[in-house]
Design a protein around this motif. Structure first.
Motif, mmCIF file in Angstrom:
data_model
loop_
_atom_site.group_PDB
_atom_site.id
_atom_site.type_symbol
_atom_site.label_atom_id
_atom_site.label_comp_id
_atom_site.label_asym_id
_atom_site.label_seq_id
_atom_site.Cartn_x
_atom_site.Cartn_y
_atom_site.Cartn_z
ATOM 1 N N LEU A 173 0.822 -1.209 0.000
ATOM 2 C CA LEU A 173 0.000 0.000 0.000
ATOM 3 C C LEU A 173 0.858 1.263 0.000
ATOM 4 C CD1 LEU A 173 -2.763 -1.054 2.574
ATOM 5 C CD2 LEU A 173 -3.009 -0.839 0.097
ATOM 6 N N VAL A 174 1.929 1.269 0.804
ATOM 7 C CA VAL A 174 2.797 2.449 0.836
ATOM 8 C C VAL A 174 3.512 2.626 -0.499
ATOM 9 C CG1 VAL A 174 4.809 3.464 1.952
ATOM 10 C CG2 VAL A 174 3.092 2.312 3.329
ATOM 11 N N GLY A 175 3.984 1.540 -1.093
ATOM 12 C CA GLY A 175 4.631 1.641 -2.392
ATOM 13 C C GLY A 175 3.711 2.191 -3.459
ATOM 14 N N HIS A 176 2.445 1.803 -3.422
ATOM 15 C CA HIS A 176 1.482 2.336 -4.390
ATOM 16 C C HIS A 176 1.325 3.841 -4.225
ATOM 17 C CE1 HIS A 176 -2.031 2.471 -6.997
ATOM 18 N NE2 HIS A 176 -2.682 3.097 -6.042
ATOM 19 N N THR A 177 1.262 4.314 -2.980
ATOM 20 C CA THR A 177 1.134 5.758 -2.739
ATOM 21 C C THR A 177 2.369 6.503 -3.221
ATOM 22 O OG1 THR A 177 -0.303 5.381 -0.834
ATOM 23 C CG2 THR A 177 0.813 7.506 -0.964
ATOM 24 N N VAL A 178 3.561 5.982 -2.964
ATOM 25 C CA VAL A 178 4.797 6.647 -3.402
ATOM 26 C C VAL A 178 4.847 6.750 -4.925
ATOM 27 C CG1 VAL A 178 7.315 6.421 -3.463
ATOM 28 C CG2 VAL A 178 6.074 5.980 -1.336
ATOM 29 N N ASN A 179 4.470 5.697 -5.611
ATOM 30 C CA ASN A 179 4.496 5.729 -7.079
ATOM 31 C C ASN A 179 3.484 6.727 -7.635
ATOM 32 O OD1 ASN A 179 6.529 3.722 -7.612
ATOM 33 N ND2 ASN A 179 5.062 2.169 -6.956
ATOM 34 N N ARG A 180 2.308 6.810 -7.008
ATOM 35 C CA ARG A 180 1.266 7.690 -7.520
ATOM 36 C C ARG A 180 1.496 9.148 -7.142
ATOM 37 N NH1 ARG A 180 -2.639 6.095 -4.536
ATOM 38 N NH2 ARG A 180 -2.621 7.940 -3.178
ATOM 39 N N GLU A 181 1.926 9.398 -5.903
ATOM 40 C CA GLU A 181 1.984 10.766 -5.395
ATOM 41 C C GLU A 181 3.349 11.434 -5.565
ATOM 42 O OE1 GLU A 181 -0.571 12.383 -4.158
ATOM 43 O OE2 GLU A 181 -2.034 10.775 -3.999
ATOM 44 N N ILE A 182 4.416 10.660 -5.780
ATOM 45 C CA ILE A 182 5.752 11.249 -5.820
ATOM 46 C C ILE A 182 6.462 10.933 -7.132
ATOM 47 C CG2 ILE A 182 8.004 11.362 -4.685
ATOM 48 C CD1 ILE A 182 6.664 10.647 -2.073
ATOM 49 N N VAL A 183 6.648 9.637 -7.414
ATOM 50 C CA VAL A 183 7.449 9.244 -8.587
ATOM 51 C C VAL A 183 6.847 9.792 -9.867
ATOM 52 C CG1 VAL A 183 8.269 7.267 -9.911
ATOM 53 C CG2 VAL A 183 8.317 7.198 -7.421
ATOM 54 N N ARG A 184 5.543 9.688 -10.020
ATOM 55 C CA ARG A 184 4.903 10.181 -11.242
ATOM 56 C C ARG A 184 5.175 11.678 -11.433
ATOM 57 N NH1 ARG A 184 0.507 8.509 -14.445
ATOM 58 N NH2 ARG A 184 0.393 6.624 -13.168
ATOM 59 N N HIS A 185 5.075 12.483 -10.377
ATOM 60 C CA HIS A 185 5.306 13.921 -10.511
ATOM 61 C C HIS A 185 6.784 14.221 -10.764
ATOM 62 C CE1 HIS A 185 1.220 14.371 -9.438
ATOM 63 N NE2 HIS A 185 1.356 14.221 -8.122
ATOM 64 N N MET A 186 7.682 13.454 -10.151
ATOM 65 C CA MET A 186 9.110 13.660 -10.403
ATOM 66 C C MET A 186 9.447 13.454 -11.880
ATOM 67 S SD MET A 186 10.761 11.690 -7.082
ATOM 68 C CE MET A 186 12.387 11.700 -7.836
ATOM 69 N N ILE A 187 8.924 12.408 -12.468
ATOM 70 C CA ILE A 187 9.219 12.116 -13.877
ATOM 71 C C ILE A 187 8.543 13.133 -14.792
ATOM 72 C CG2 ILE A 187 9.013 10.390 -15.687
ATOM 73 C CD1 ILE A 187 11.025 9.724 -13.459
ATOM 74 N N ASP A 188 7.277 13.453 -14.501
ATOM 75 C CA ASP A 188 6.558 14.396 -15.364
ATOM 76 C C ASP A 188 7.244 15.756 -15.384
ATOM 77 O OD1 ASP A 188 4.746 12.439 -15.925
ATOM 78 O OD2 ASP A 188 3.189 13.174 -14.563
ATOM 79 N N MET A 189 7.682 16.271 -14.240
ATOM 80 C CA MET A 189 8.274 17.599 -14.193
ATOM 81 C C MET A 189 9.722 17.608 -14.666
ATOM 82 S SD MET A 189 6.728 19.328 -10.713
ATOM 83 C CE MET A 189 7.379 18.094 -9.599
ATOM 84 N N SER A 190 10.444 16.500 -14.497
ATOM 85 C CA SER A 190 11.865 16.481 -14.853
ATOM 86 C C SER A 190 12.105 16.010 -16.281
ATOM 87 C CB SER A 190 12.642 15.570 -13.885
ATOM 88 O OG SER A 190 12.510 16.013 -12.555
ATOM 89 N N PHE A 191 11.299 15.083 -16.778
ATOM 90 C CA PHE A 191 11.521 14.521 -18.108
ATOM 91 C C PHE A 191 10.343 14.732 -19.057
ATOM 92 C CE2 PHE A 191 14.066 12.085 -15.131
ATOM 93 C CZ PHE A 191 15.293 11.996 -15.767
ATOM 94 N N GLY A 192 9.224 15.208 -18.530
ATOM 95 C CA GLY A 192 8.027 15.283 -19.344
ATOM 96 C C GLY A 192 7.202 14.022 -19.187
ATOM 97 N N VAL A 193 5.950 14.122 -19.555
ATOM 98 C CA VAL A 193 5.053 12.969 -19.431
ATOM 99 C C VAL A 193 5.482 11.883 -20.406
ATOM 100 C CG1 VAL A 193 2.666 12.172 -19.559
ATOM 101 C CG2 VAL A 193 3.171 14.487 -18.741
ATOM 102 N N PRO A 194 5.758 10.659 -19.958
ATOM 103 C CA PRO A 194 6.146 9.583 -20.881
ATOM 104 C C PRO A 194 5.071 9.320 -21.926
ATOM 105 C CG PRO A 194 6.562 8.959 -18.598
ATOM 106 C CD PRO A 194 5.766 10.222 -18.552
#
Length: 574
Positions: free
Chosen positions: A350-371
């Motif tokens: 459950l915690v891993g799902h939250t980290v991927n949705r709330e943090i990792v996705r925004h890090m990639i979108d803002m740093s590399f653009g939306v895949p």
């Protein structure tokens, strides 16, 4: 020049550029850093009222009670912290979104952020949602073109937020405003006193303990009355100890005592016993009734507190074996440990799902653009499914000689060791292959005499002493014993070896031909269908006369040696 958000094409919001995390405390508003709730006025009725208010969209008092009960119920604090700390110390890995060079760069970017320890430190606070249903951590972003990642994850008290009573899921920040928030649902009306959270401003982790809406989640809902009753029992236990656990001094005064005498007696009682003292006339009777095995027995409060603690352990950890040690429960403890592992994996998922949705996705979108393919690196929290280390060592030890091969680096990793470098002092060596040993006959061993202790035989109709003498006589007159006796009397060098050679050689030469002949006759007996058939089979059976003669000659030689042994023994005795 303002930084542009690649996901929207517009400048980033001011709160992100000014590094001001949302949801901080205020002095006069609805987000006070202190709470005034006390256990002095908490009772079952007030707890029930707080639960009803929380279900209707006013959970501030309930969230304050959740914080308070964790501080007052030490067992609940212990098992809850155990569950949180177990997950917060698990290893964290990152799986790349694919084999493309860009996807590998994105995965390495996330791994570099995790290596900073920001996420590991925040997992404990994120898991506060286990007790309260949800947790909120404000994000402070490192804002740099092509390099966006959370610098801080700041825990915010749940009492500063509110869950919508209309959809049961929307979480808003308490604020002294008049605009309000309208949940995203048909027919919803604005809810006053709250504001919505900006995207990417906070990590909201929901941790359901049962199926249901977020507004009804949180383990404290399940154990609230259990902990409350235990605190009441603990208070009653204290009163019981005060009344019956401390000796009471009783002072008696006679009829002729003066006021000064009574004052002196009372002063002596107070000085030696404090408040646990009584002064009565000598003619008065005062009886102290000791509680027995009923409601006032001396361990009823302890047993009740232990039972309530066990229920709390079952609710939080799923079992009681890892909290209350008992003798003779090793097998049960192993099963309980498996239950704890199951809960650990579920929490980590459950915690891993939250980290991927709330943090990792925004890090990639803002740093590399939306895949373009919509695939992101995946953060995984937890131990890999590995065989127990003793099983691995046993497999390598037993299957290695059979050709089973394992990478040495894998074994070093499982043992948390590093391979030695050149020049290091090492311990251990490679086992050398042993030379195969050919088949051989071992020489006979002469056993030294053994002294047997005396014994009482079991009553029987037979004569044990006569039977023992008969067995000894039979053993002394056997062919093998006679030959051994003869040779041992006349051979002084390598006697046992010569005995073994002679007996084994004669036995082999005599036994093999005899078995060949008797085996052929036995097979004809087994295959014959009648007496006439057996006679015909024996007539047609051709047995070697020479082999039979050789067998007879060997046995005659053995008989002669046995006779010579008996003769020499009798001559020696004469």
């Amino acid at each position: 020049m303002a930084l542009i958000d690649p996901t929207t094409g517009k400048p980033f919001p001011a709160w992100m550029l000014q590094r001001q995390p949302v949801g901080s405390a205020n002095l006069t508003g609805s987000r006070s850093a202190i709470t005034t709730m006390s256990m002095e006025w908490v009772d079952p009725a007030s707890v029930g009222e707080m639960l009803r208010s929380a279900s209707q969209g006013d959970s501030q008092a309930w969230q304050e009670f959740c914080e308070l009960i964790e501080q007052k119920d030490l067992h609940y604090l212990g098992v809850l912290s155990t569950r949180k700390r177990t997950v917060s110390q698990l290893p964290i890995t990152v799986d790349d979104a694919g084999s493309d060079p860009l996807q590998k760069r994105q995965g390495e970017f996330v791994r570099d952020w995790i290596a900073k320890g920001i996420l590991q430190r925040s997992l404990f606070d994120m898991l506060d949602a286990i007790a309260k249903g949800f947790s909120v951590q404000a994000l402070q972003w490192h804002a740099e073109a092509g390099n966006y990642w959370p610098e801080q994850m700041i825990w915010r008290p749940q009492r500063w937020f509110e869950i919508s009573y209309q959809d049961g899921e929307t979480i808003s920040l308490r604020d002294d405003v008049t605009s309000g928030v309208t949940p995203d649902m048909a027919g919803a009306v604005p809810e006053m006193g709250v504001v919505s959270l900006e995207p990417r401003s906070a990590v909201i982790h929901r941790h359901p303990s049962w199926s249901g809406l977020t507004i009804d989640q949180g383990l404290t809902r399940a154990i609230a009355f259990n902990s409350l009753f235990k605190l009441f029992s603990n208070r009653d236990w204290g009163v019981f100890v005060q009344a019956f656990g401390i000796p009471i001094r009783v002072g008696k005064f006679g009829r002729d005592s003066t006021a000064d005498d009574r004052a002196t007696l009372w002063q002596a009682i107070v000085s030696s016993a404090g408040q646990l003292g009584i002064m009565i006339p000598e003619s008065m009777a005062l009886e102290f009734i000791e509680p027995k095995n009923g409601a006032g027995s001396n361990d009823v409060h302890e047993r009740r507190c232990k039972w309530l603690d066990e229920q709390t352990s079952k609710a939080v950890l799923g079992q009681t074996g890892t909290t209350d040690a008992r003798q003779g429960t090793h097998a049960a403890a192993a099963v309980h440990r498996q239950v704890q592992d199951d809960i650990e994996r579920a929490d980590a998922m459950l915690v891993g799902h939250t980290v991927n949705r709330e943090i990792v996705r925004h890090m990639i979108d803002m740093s590399f653009g939306v895949p373009k393919n919509g695939k992101y690196p995946v953060v995984r929290i937890g131990r890999p499914d590995e065989a127990p280390l003793p099983d691995v060592i046993s497999a390598v030890q037993n299957l290695g000689p059979q050709g089973f091969k394992v990478r040495a680096d894998d074994l070093y990793g499982r043992l948390n060791l590093q391979p030695p470098e050149e020049g290091d002092v090492v311990v251990g060596m490679i086992a050398q292959p042993q030379t195969p040993q050919p088949a051989s006959d071992q020489p006979a061993k002469v056993q030294p005499p053994k002294q047997l202790p005396s014994r009482d035989p079991i009553p029987t109709v037979h004569d044990p002493q006569a039977e023992d003498q008969a067995q000894q006589m039979q053993a002394a007159t056997t062919l093998h014993a006679r030959i051994g006796k003869l040779v041992s009397d006349h051979v002084r060098v390598d006697g046992p070896y010569v005995i073994d050679l002679m007996t084994q050689r004669l036995a082999r030469e005599a036994q093999k031909p005899l078995e060949k002949m008797t085996g052929a006759v036995q097979r004809e007996f087994e295959q014959a269908t009648s007496e006439q058939d057996l006679r015909e089979r024996l007539d047609t059976l051709s047995l070697s006369d020479e082999e039979f003669a050789q067998v007879m000659e060997n046995y005659m030689t053995l008989a002669e040696l046995a006779g010579e042994a008996m003769m020499l023994e009798s001559m020696k005795g004469g």
